[in-house]
Design a protein around this motif. Structure first.
Motif, short mmCIF file in Angstrom:
data_model
loop_
_atom_site.label_atom_id
_atom_site.label_comp_id
_atom_site.label_asym_id
_atom_site.label_seq_id
_atom_site.Cartn_x
_atom_site.Cartn_y
_atom_site.Cartn_z
N PHE A 369 0.85 -1.19 0.00
CA PHE A 369 0.00 0.00 0.00
C PHE A 369 0.88 1.23 0.00
N ASP A 370 0.40 2.26 -0.67
CA ASP A 370 1.07 3.55 -0.57
C ASP A 370 0.97 3.98 0.90
N GLU A 371 2.12 4.31 1.48
CA GLU A 371 2.16 4.52 2.93
C GLU A 371 1.21 5.61 3.41
N ASP A 372 1.26 6.76 2.73
CA ASP A 372 0.41 7.88 3.18
C ASP A 372 -1.06 7.54 3.04
N ALA A 373 -1.40 6.94 1.90
CA ALA A 373 -2.80 6.62 1.64
C ALA A 373 -3.30 5.61 2.66
N ALA A 374 -2.47 4.63 2.99
CA ALA A 374 -2.89 3.60 3.95
C ALA A 374 -3.07 4.21 5.34
N LYS A 375 -2.14 5.08 5.70
CA LYS A 375 -2.19 5.71 7.02
C LYS A 375 -3.50 6.49 7.18
N LYS A 376 -3.88 7.13 6.09
CA LYS A 376 -5.04 8.00 6.16
C LYS A 376 -6.35 7.23 6.03
N HIS A 377 -6.37 6.22 5.19
CA HIS A 377 -7.67 5.61 4.85
C HIS A 377 -7.86 4.17 5.33
N LEU A 378 -6.78 3.47 5.64
CA LEU A 378 -6.97 2.10 6.11
C LEU A 378 -6.83 2.07 7.64
N ARG A 379 -7.79 2.72 8.30
CA ARG A 379 -7.78 2.77 9.76
C ARG A 379 -8.94 1.93 10.28
N PRO A 380 -8.90 1.59 11.56
CA PRO A 380 -9.96 0.73 12.11
C PRO A 380 -11.37 1.23 11.78
N VAL A 381 -11.59 2.55 11.76
CA VAL A 381 -12.95 3.05 11.47
C VAL A 381 -13.41 2.65 10.08
N ALA A 382 -12.48 2.33 9.19
CA ALA A 382 -12.86 1.99 7.82
C ALA A 382 -13.27 0.52 7.70
N ALA A 383 -12.97 -0.28 8.73
CA ALA A 383 -13.17 -1.73 8.61
C ALA A 383 -14.64 -2.08 8.35
N GLU A 384 -15.52 -1.42 9.05
CA GLU A 384 -16.93 -1.76 8.89
C GLU A 384 -17.41 -1.45 7.46
N ARG A 460 -7.33 -7.34 6.45
CA ARG A 460 -6.28 -8.00 7.23
C ARG A 460 -5.22 -7.00 7.67
N TYR A 461 -4.92 -6.10 6.74
CA TYR A 461 -3.92 -5.07 7.02
C TYR A 461 -4.38 -4.19 8.19
N ILE A 462 -5.67 -3.81 8.16
CA ILE A 462 -6.19 -2.95 9.23
C ILE A 462 -6.11 -3.68 10.58
N LEU A 463 -6.49 -4.94 10.55
CA LEU A 463 -6.45 -5.75 11.78
C LEU A 463 -5.03 -5.85 12.33
N ALA A 464 -4.11 -6.15 11.42
CA ALA A 464 -2.71 -6.33 11.85
C ALA A 464 -2.18 -5.03 12.44
N ARG A 465 -2.56 -3.92 11.81
CA ARG A 465 -2.06 -2.64 12.30
C ARG A 465 -2.64 -2.32 13.69
N ALA A 466 -3.92 -2.64 13.83
CA ALA A 466 -4.57 -2.38 15.13
C ALA A 466 -3.91 -3.24 16.21
#
Ligand code: GLU
Length: 471
Positions: A369-384, A460-466
């Protein structure tokens, strides 16, 4: 009379943009007049000429589509022909043998320079019946009075006094004819009517005209094209970026854009900027070429390139785009057609190279993932949002842009959230980054299973990061 023009590069390097523009102008004159365009390789300088340079020039001409009707002729294969004329001139007296030694010529040159004069051959052997020695060069007997005048199509009338021209060496001691002489014989033999070349050859022109006249050959018309400068006003060089025509291909430009760019560099027709080849042929005129040097402008080339990527038939652009995918090691055989890629990306990039680079995710898994984009958009709130949209997309029975659009809209509706809250995480999930064409067309170009799989990867990425954050 059939109009015959030529392009006569010396193969000492690649085809650079200055040479390509000269070739284009020369080609246009031939095509506009239903004439012929000759390609001649001026390889008399055996030390500096290389086969690689010859190949690079031919490749550049072919890529630009500047097709030639005759040739390529090679000067090194025509030495017998040139020598035949030199022998004839010796017999007729329009050329003579010069036995002057290096020592004598050096001393003469030094004395002339010390006296503030322009160094020139003093004619020692010209009418000297006693001239003799072990070895000799052959010199042309240049007229000593009068002047040479020609009307240059670009620069207007030009005149040189014959007193400024000395007796040119036309054959060296080793028997090799010299460059200016070869050009004269070639232009005559090849029935050249219009010589279009760089302005660095202006000083050769009166010498060549004198030799043509001594041979009783017709004198062609001349057009000396100015130099191309970089955007800083200095002579165009590698410092300014690409100067070789093939580098423009490698950088993602279409030959149509490069030709359009080059034709306008130093020539105009009203306010028109866009010229198809047919329009160039119709309107181009040597007399309208600017004699001032032209400055290279990459912005304008980019603008033209984008214009052609958007307006040329996609099936034609596809062939060039394919080259870039292959160049970047992207296998495009499974996935959307190249025409589909062009339709969604042409607006978004300046070059085909860029288009291939940003379209990799259509054909292969993105690496990270592009680092900035992932940081901004692949956060736990996005999981649902991501899991809801995944389920809706997975449930679609037909995979169309409309259906995809509806699934995204339904997700927003169900979760009572704005479009961006679903769209951006979904975009990053599917493309790896935050930039892509519209989501529904991007997703529609991928396969349903691929899209679902990539959303799962993002979850999976969001989970792992959390989990990382919790530790
Ligand atoms: N061979 C010359 C060059 O590459 C061109 C000479 C000509 O066009 O007459 O600059």
């Amino acid at each position: 009379m059939t109009v015959v023009t030529r392009f006569a590069p010396s193969p000492t390097g690649y085809l650079h943009v200055g040479g390509a523009r000269t070739a284009l102008y020369s080609w246009l004159v031939a095509r506009a007049n239903g004439g012929k365009f000759v390609l001649r390789i001026e390889d008399t300088d055996r030390e500096r000429s290389t086969q690689e340079a010859i190949d690079a020039i031919l490749e550049g001409m072919e890529w630009l589509g500047l097709s030639w009707d005759e040739g390529p002729f090679y000067q090194t294969k025509r030495f017998d022909r040139y020598n035949q004329f030199i022998d004839q001139m010796l017999e007729q007296g329009s050329a003579y043998k010069c036995y002057c030694s290096h020592e004598r010529l050096d001393a003469m040159r030094e004395a002339q320079m010390a006296a503030g004069e322009k160094p020139r051959y003093d004619g020692h052997c010209r009418d000297n019946p006693n001239a003799s020695g072990d070895s000799f060069v052959v010199r042309f007997r240049n007229p000593q009075t009068g002047s040479v005048r020609f009307d240059d199509h670009i620069r207007g009338p030009i005149e040189f006094a014959n007193t400024e021209l000395d007796d040119l060496i036309i054959r060296r001691t080793d028997g090799a004819p010299t460059y200016n002489f070869c050009v004269v014989i070639d232009d005559w033999d090849m029935n050249i009517t219009h010589v279009v070349r760089g302005e660095d050859h202006i000083n050769n022109t009166p010498r060549q005209i004198n030799i043509l006249q001594a041979l009783g050959a017709p004198v062609p018309e001349y057009a000396h094209v100015s130099m191309i400068l970089g955007d800083d006003g200095k002579k165009l060089s590698k410092r300014h970026g690409a100067v070789s025509v093939m580098q423009y291909r490698d950088d993602g430009y279409l030959p149509q854009a490069v030709l359009n760019y080059l034709v306008r560099l130093g020539w105009s027709h009203g306010d028109q900027e866009i010229f198809s080849l047919a329009e160039m042929i119709e309107h181009f005129s040597l007399d309208a070429v600017n004699k001032a040097a032209s400055a290279f402008n990459t912005e304008k080339l980019n603008w033209l390139n984008q214009h052609y990527m958007k307006t040329m038939p996609a099936s034609e652009v596809a062939g060039y785009l394919a080259w870039h995918f292959a160049d970047q090691g992207i296998d495009y055989s499974n996935g959307p057609s190249l025409e589909q890629i062009i339709a969604v990306q042409a607006d978004r990039v300046k070059t085909l190279k860029e288009m291939a680079t940003i379209s990799g995710y259509f054909y292969q898994e993105y690496a990270d993932f592009d680092e900035d984009a992932a940081k901004k958009h692949l956060r736990p709130v996005a999981a649902e949002a991501l899991s809801v949209v995944r389920d809706k997309l997975a449930a679609l029975s037909t995979w169309t842009a409309e259906g995809i659009h509806q699934a995204i809209a339904d997700t927003c509706e169900q979760l009572q959230i704005g479009m961006g809250k679903v769209g951006m995480p979904l975009r990053v999930a599917v493309t790896g980054g935050g930039n892509s064409p519209s989501l529904d067309s991007t997703l529609a170009l991928l396969e349903q299973q691929q899209v679902v799989g990539r959303i799962e990867r993002a979850l999976r990425y969001i989970l792992a990061r959390a989990a990382d954050a919790a530790n």
